[in-house]
Design an enzyme around this catalytic site. Sequence first.
Site, PDB file in Angstrom:
ATOM      1  N   GLU A  59       0.766  -1.135   0.116  1.00 40.15           N
ATOM      2  CA  GLU A  59       0.001  -0.112   0.119  1.00 40.15           C
ATOM      3  C   GLU A  59       0.795   1.363   0.139  1.00 40.15           C
ATOM      4  O   GLU A  59       0.437   2.177  -0.746  1.00 40.15           O
ATOM      5  CB  GLU A  59      -0.912   0.141   1.385  1.00 40.15           C
ATOM      6  N   HIS A 126     -11.926  -5.241   8.122  1.00 41.00           N
ATOM      7  CA  HIS A 126     -12.334  -5.006   6.764  1.00 41.00           C
ATOM      8  C   HIS A 126     -13.656  -4.362   7.221  1.00 41.00           C
ATOM      9  O   HIS A 126     -14.505  -4.413   6.273  1.00 41.00           O
ATOM     10  CB  HIS A 126     -12.816  -6.517   6.149  1.00 41.00           C
TER      11      HIS A 126
END
Lengths: 322, 346
Positions: A59, A126
């Site tokens: 990321e 999540h």
Amino acid sequence: MSITYLEAIREAQAKLLRDDERVFIYGQDVGGNFGGAFKATKGLAKEFPGRVLNTPISEDAIVGTAIGAAIQGMRPIVEMQFADFSSIALNQILNHAGTHYWRTGVPVPITVRLPSGGTKGSGPFHSQSMESIYAHYPGLIVMTPATVEDAYTMLIEAVAIEDPVIYCEHKYLYYHLKADKLPDKSLPTGRARIAREGRDLTIVSYSAMMQESLAAADELAREGLEVEVIDLRTVKPLDTDTVLASVARTGRLLCVGESFPWGGATAEVIACVTSQGFHLLDASPQRLNAKDTPIPYHPNLWSAHRPNAKNIVAKARQLLRE
Amino acid sequence: MLQTAQRTVKSKKKKAAPPHGRFLEAFRWMLLTRTLEEKLVSLYRGGLITGGVYIGKGQEAVSVACGLFLQKGDIFAPLIRDQAGRSAFGEPLIDVTRTYLGSRLGPMRGRDGNIHRGHPRKNELAMISHLGAMISVTVGTLLAKRFKGEKNFVGLACIGEGGMQTGSFHEGMNIAAVEQVPLVVVATNNHYAYSTANDREFACHDLVDRAIGYGFEGYSLDGTDLGACLDVIGSAVKRARAGRPPQLVVASVLRLSGHGEHDDASYVTEEIKQQPFARDCLKVAEQTITNLNLVDAETLTEWRKDAVAQVEEAIAAAQKEPAPEADKEDWCAFSRRDLADHADET
């Protein structure tokens, strides 16, 4: 024709790729035949060869690469697989993209898409809503579309803006929201929308919680209570004018957000209203957020962890009694 | 591994070929850098510079080679100790003095200081302090050039052995190789990450061994030898430009200063100061010039005087310039001014 919130995001990206050769999409699993964990880029790699690129699970480097490309004149769209994972990229987003224009005079036109918020069974890693962290730091626009129409037009606007934009798209809304068609135009970025007019109470919200607030307003209407619901659309910049004007009409304020309670977008709205419009308030302003724990996995726990129409109704009734 | 051939000088009177075609040019950038940084240190000690001063003493040979072989259109991502490379790349001295002295007219306008300066529009990236972050950003600039159809470009990013231990560095190296961009990463092992010595920084046998794991081609370098620096880094730039895989060069030197000028570096051991990599690259280069009689003593003196004059001119000019003023500052972090957030206004 019916189009979902998720399809609107895909269509916006297709339009951007079609209309602007500077645009490319960069992220995990976005390319090939796969089209992203949620299929927000489905078919785009085939339609736009070489411009929808899979990346390693990196990321920090994904956003760093996007920043470099933006400095050189490109308009990258980064898809984080889940908003939660953008924590790995915080340094590049906050310290690099967010500071670059101020430091050097050269803006960084990246758009970082964050699939945000909770869905049943998704658990602590999540489900997060990260908008308050990004809004806290200077130099970042933070968009939180709550409707299919805004999902489409705001993403197009995000890419057009020279500054870095954090585009928080809500996963729960992906399939639950539908519209008949996509709009050609919308309110300007930074302008809130009055989603429902009312005279008794102002609910300020954004993203999926705006939809919960509308459901709560429907319920309260059956009791004869007229609730005004404001959709912030962007949490940064914050449209304080629209919020204050509404509070001036209703005298009561409830802010609803899905992120954790300490600080954050709802606290910011209340701070603004109390400092700039204290005289407008007939009761103490209130807010509802997720609980101050990690986000639980089990649906029984998850549904109690975040605000919903039922507890928004309860909070609104309490506020209206004051 | 490449090494500069040892050359013996039979006669000091006869001029010999320099170890590298750009040796003397590089030496002058090193000399200018040393002169500039010594002056910055004295200004700092005199209280005339706010914040910190971070110099590249002992690393000038590696750094100058980083800037020297880049051409128009190439990208340079210098780090903390890369004044020599910045100058060789084309950064004017006035940028340095304006930034250190806080002139409103400098590239950072008083908003950022010292070594964080850059000219992104002129392909000199403005580093952030978080080490490793510039690797992937450089990759992105190169990816953009590929998208735009540009040809014959390279990017060069500098790092130290300290920065090589960050996750950001690892991600950046990996994505560079995945994208197969024409990148050269020059890592200078100056043997200390602030005060921490190599034995607490990494445990691999040799940092250059990591190249193969990343999909880079790797080369080691004696960073005290200017000729070797020019050979090895120049060749790496050439290979990257020719389309070979990304290049990693690991140079060995000793940092001949503190981390910054606030740091007396008392933790640097006497033992390490005796190592071959602890030589002062400027003195070694000057000795080569003398041994090979590349230029005469008068010319060297003239070069020194010229460096002093350039530095003094840049400092005098910046000292006359206005400082930023808080009440005239544009306190907006967005280029889209209409999107400035007014939530904090009361």
